[in-house]
Motif scaffolding. Sequence first.
Motif, short mmCIF file in Angstrom:
data_model
loop_
_atom_site.label_atom_id
_atom_site.label_comp_id
_atom_site.label_asym_id
_atom_site.label_seq_id
_atom_site.Cartn_x
_atom_site.Cartn_y
_atom_site.Cartn_z
N THR A 1 -23.84 34.65 -3.10
CA THR A 1 -24.73 35.72 -3.57
C THR A 1 -24.01 37.05 -3.44
O THR A 1 -23.23 37.26 -2.51
CB THR A 1 -26.05 35.76 -2.77
OG1 THR A 1 -25.75 35.91 -1.38
CG2 THR A 1 -26.87 34.50 -2.99
N PHE B 1 -32.42 36.71 -5.93
CA PHE B 1 -31.41 35.68 -5.77
C PHE B 1 -32.03 34.29 -5.89
O PHE B 1 -33.16 34.08 -5.48
CB PHE B 1 -30.76 35.77 -4.38
CG PHE B 1 -30.10 37.09 -4.11
CD1 PHE B 1 -28.81 37.33 -4.55
CD2 PHE B 1 -30.78 38.09 -3.43
CE1 PHE B 1 -28.20 38.55 -4.31
CE2 PHE B 1 -30.17 39.31 -3.18
CZ PHE B 1 -28.87 39.55 -3.62
N GLY C 1 -29.28 41.19 -8.05
CA GLY C 1 -28.72 40.06 -7.31
C GLY C 1 -27.95 39.18 -8.26
O GLY C 1 -28.41 38.91 -9.37
N SER D 1 -27.84 29.04 -3.50
CA SER D 1 -26.67 29.25 -4.34
C SER D 1 -25.38 29.16 -3.54
O SER D 1 -25.37 29.35 -2.32
CB SER D 1 -26.74 30.62 -5.02
OG SER D 1 -27.82 30.66 -5.92
N SER E 1 -26.36 35.41 -8.27
CA SER E 1 -26.32 34.13 -7.58
C SER E 1 -25.30 33.24 -8.29
O SER E 1 -25.49 32.90 -9.46
CB SER E 1 -27.69 33.46 -7.61
OG SER E 1 -28.68 34.29 -7.04
#
Length: 166
Positions: free
Chosen positions: A114, A107, A71, A111, A73
């Motif tokens: 993503t 994540f 992930g 954010s 972010s």
Amino acid sequence: MDEVITPERMRQSRAGFATGLSVVAAEVDGEIVGMPANSLVSVSLDPPLVSLSFAHTSTTWPVLRRAERWGISVLGAEQEQVLSDLRRPTAERFDGIDAEVSGQAAFVRGSLATIEVEPLTAIEAGDRTLMLLEVHALDRDESQEPLVFFDSRVHRIAADPTSPMG
């Protein structure tokens, strides 16, 4: 004659280029591992590809590369504290950070954007490993402003609504 380019001169020159701030993370062996990354680059729209680079000296990189999905972010202006938290020792790095895991991709909640990626190709490039990553999912919160790294410091910027560029 070519001038001598030292790592210090390279770092000083590159400090004049503003970059976004992101966190790359995955769940490995039941724990979230990850690190800040300001090397995120869009490579291709079709197929969707991005890249990140990792220092060979990183202790997090060898663990992260074991995950099949990561992930990314992209941090928003209100997430500067996340960067401070990520300076902690590896085992404590994500303590107190509101994170979620989807598959193996991890994540930071809240954010600005993503991106879920799958590592494709590793390219050894000097003191770094450049990773080409296939994008599998992405999302953006258009209400947020970015957090950027410029002149070796973190900055907040805001879009100028009167600018013809947007």
